[in-house]
Design a protein around this motif. Sequence first.
Motif, PDB file in Angstrom:
ATOM      1  N   LYS A   2      37.134  37.608  43.785  1.00 30.51           N
ATOM      2  CA  LYS A   2      36.868  38.174  42.477  1.00 30.51           C
ATOM      3  C   LYS A   2      36.422  39.627  42.509  1.00 30.51           C
ATOM      4  CE  LYS A   2      35.541  34.486  41.598  1.00 30.51           C
ATOM      5  NZ  LYS A   2      36.661  34.391  42.514  1.00 30.51           N
ATOM      6  N   LYS A   8      39.251  44.362  50.468  1.00 27.66           N
ATOM      7  CA  LYS A   8      38.379  43.481  51.226  1.00 27.66           C
ATOM      8  C   LYS A   8      38.958  43.176  52.613  1.00 27.66           C
ATOM      9  CE  LYS A   8      36.564  40.465  48.361  1.00 27.66           C
ATOM     10  NZ  LYS A   8      36.479  39.160  47.710  1.00 27.66           N
ATOM     11  N   GLY A  20      30.844  38.198  55.045  1.00 25.58           N
ATOM     12  CA  GLY A  20      30.394  37.083  54.217  1.00 25.58           C
ATOM     13  C   GLY A  20      28.911  37.233  53.983  1.00 25.58           C
ATOM     14  N   SER A  23      27.716  40.678  52.122  1.00 25.09           N
ATOM     15  CA  SER A  23      27.670  40.757  50.672  1.00 25.09           C
ATOM     16  C   SER A  23      26.285  40.380  50.137  1.00 25.09           C
ATOM     17  CB  SER A  23      28.755  39.897  50.050  1.00 25.09           C
ATOM     18  OG  SER A  23      28.542  38.561  50.368  1.00 25.09           O
ATOM     19  N   GLY A 193      41.203  29.158  48.847  1.00 25.56           N
ATOM     20  CA  GLY A 193      40.088  29.266  47.889  1.00 25.56           C
ATOM     21  C   GLY A 193      39.707  27.919  47.297  1.00 25.56           C
ATOM     22  N   GLY A 203      39.028  30.280  39.824  1.00 28.79           N
ATOM     23  CA  GLY A 203      38.853  31.582  39.170  1.00 28.79           C
ATOM     24  C   GLY A 203      40.080  32.468  39.353  1.00 28.79           C
ATOM     25  N   ASP A 204      40.794  32.249  40.442  1.00 27.06           N
ATOM     26  CA  ASP A 204      41.975  33.066  40.710  1.00 27.06           C
ATOM     27  C   ASP A 204      42.897  32.301  41.649  1.00 27.06           C
ATOM     28  OD1 ASP A 204      40.687  33.081  43.120  1.00 27.06           O
ATOM     29  OD2 ASP A 204      40.545  35.255  43.313  1.00 27.06           O
ATOM     30  N   ASP A 206      44.479  32.449  45.327  1.00 25.31           N
ATOM     31  CA  ASP A 206      44.384  33.101  46.633  1.00 25.31           C
ATOM     32  C   ASP A 206      45.551  32.604  47.490  1.00 25.31           C
ATOM     33  OD1 ASP A 206      41.628  34.284  46.223  1.00 25.31           O
ATOM     34  OD2 ASP A 206      41.089  32.171  46.039  1.00 25.31           O
ATOM     35  N   HIS A 271      38.635  31.366  56.459  1.00 26.14           N
ATOM     36  CA  HIS A 271      37.894  32.375  55.686  1.00 26.14           C
ATOM     37  C   HIS A 271      38.227  32.287  54.202  1.00 26.14           C
ATOM     38  CE1 HIS A 271      36.077  36.140  54.423  1.00 26.14           C
ATOM     39  NE2 HIS A 271      37.211  36.401  53.779  1.00 26.14           N
ATOM     40  N   PHE A 272      39.521  32.281  53.880  1.00 25.52           N
ATOM     41  CA  PHE A 272      39.901  32.346  52.466  1.00 25.52           C
ATOM     42  C   PHE A 272      39.829  30.994  51.769  1.00 25.52           C
ATOM     43  CE2 PHE A 272      41.737  36.346  54.030  1.00 25.52           C
ATOM     44  CZ  PHE A 272      41.133  37.210  53.124  1.00 25.52           C
ATOM     45  N   THR A 273      39.561  29.925  52.542  1.00 22.32           N
ATOM     46  CA  THR A 273      39.299  28.639  51.899  1.00 22.32           C
ATOM     47  C   THR A 273      37.839  28.581  51.462  1.00 22.32           C
ATOM     48  OG1 THR A 273      41.033  27.525  53.154  1.00 22.32           O
ATOM     49  CG2 THR A 273      39.279  26.132  52.268  1.00 22.32           C
ATOM     50  N   GLY A 274      36.982  29.248  52.224  1.00 23.87           N
ATOM     51  CA  GLY A 274      35.570  29.245  51.840  1.00 23.87           C
ATOM     52  C   GLY A 274      34.961  27.868  52.009  1.00 23.87           C
ATOM     53  N   SER A 275      33.954  27.500  51.244  1.00 25.36           N
ATOM     54  CA  SER A 275      33.329  28.377  50.267  1.00 25.36           C
ATOM     55  C   SER A 275      32.607  29.542  50.973  1.00 25.36           C
ATOM     56  CB  SER A 275      32.319  27.576  49.438  1.00 25.36           C
ATOM     57  OG  SER A 275      31.284  27.124  50.320  1.00 25.36           O
ATOM     58  N   ASN A 279      31.295  29.731  54.837  1.00 23.19           N
ATOM     59  CA  ASN A 279      31.618  30.835  55.756  1.00 23.19           C
ATOM     60  C   ASN A 279      30.355  31.410  56.383  1.00 23.19           C
ATOM     61  OD1 ASN A 279      34.281  30.492  55.153  1.00 23.19           O
ATOM     62  ND2 ASN A 279      34.490  32.333  53.906  1.00 23.19           N
TER      63      ASN A 279
END
Length: 347
Positions: A2, A8, A20, A23, A193, A203-204, A206, A271-275, A279
């Motif tokens: 987001k 990034k 991670g 932030s 995500g 939310g988006d 990925d 990484h991009f799966t998260g949460s 991470n």
Amino acid sequence: MKSSKPGKMSREEGKELREGESSLNQDLADQLALIGSYYEAEGNIYRARAYNEAAERIAKYPRVITSGTEARMNIRGVGASISADIDEYLLTGSIRRLRDLEEKNKERFDTLQLFSGIFGIDMKIANKFYNEGYRTLEDLWFKAPLTPAQKIGILYRKHLVLRIPREEMDRINNRITEILFQLDPNLKFVIAGSYRRGEASSGDIDLLVQGNGHILEEIVEALDKSGILVAKLAKGSSQYMGILRLGPDFNAHRIDILLIPKESWATGLMHFTGSKMFNILIRRRARELGLKLNQYGLFEIDTHRQIPVKTEEDIFRILGIKYLSPEERTPNLSSLPIVSESEETSN
Ligand code: DCP
Ligand code: MG
């Protein structure tokens, strides 16, 4: 993702801070800078300077700040009141001083909220626009020096604040699958995500694609031709940020397309799966074992050697953690299930 800013993917390696976690300091710094901007607006120059300088130093601080005392001891310019604000933020996620300033400067607060809700406009830019005298979206649209992406952000603002129901995510997944299969039946891709974690809404979008080089252009072109990419926001060599819409009966949503080389696939997927919380925890675990984990790979800290991993299971195994399915990697995770030594030997 987001973020209202592209880039990034380009964070260089080798920093002491785990990605991670960086932030966390940045979030804190943003809050303090916001306090600084209110003091500035009130003409309280000394306090404004103190908060702004502390914010800058906190953003650059190489370890995650875990208490106000830690910040006060190690960061120049952090005194008693900023230290107390930091503790309050770490404990509650909010700073009373900021809430009070927002209350007192209601018009400014409301305008900053309005502006920073637009893709491509973060708090810093929102503040700048406010200080330059802009108050409404019409002001911005007709008078401010907006980038093309910010203009698109304004046009689609009502859509982009909405989450995407899972049912629509399934349709998006199917549509993308059809289009990419036509492009290249061997292409490996996944929507990561919150969608991959099985959440009820996202939310988006990925979208991760395995590969290098020109394939990103080809993918964007194929999605564009099919009519579902309605706007481009930013494009780099391995990342595309845009807006996707299935059709007039649907809302428009943010899509990020991330190209991941084969040797980084497992770590990129993780990484991009998260949460985000997962991470943080798994990177901390890697660190405890003398390893560094990020989206690009798993590395030995001392030698910088990359440890080859093909699948997410490999990463869990090497880190001595029981496998967690994407659904189990929830945002409110508080610890990871470590494999005990007896279990290890019996397996
Ligand atoms: N990520 C991270 N640290 C960040 C941003 C992102 O580790 N500062 C990782 C974890 C996220 C993933 O990237 O789960 C995708 O980022 P999103 O912001 O898209 O988060 P989600 O997909 O999890 O949630 P949402 O449904 O709100 O998009
Ligand atoms: Mg997401």
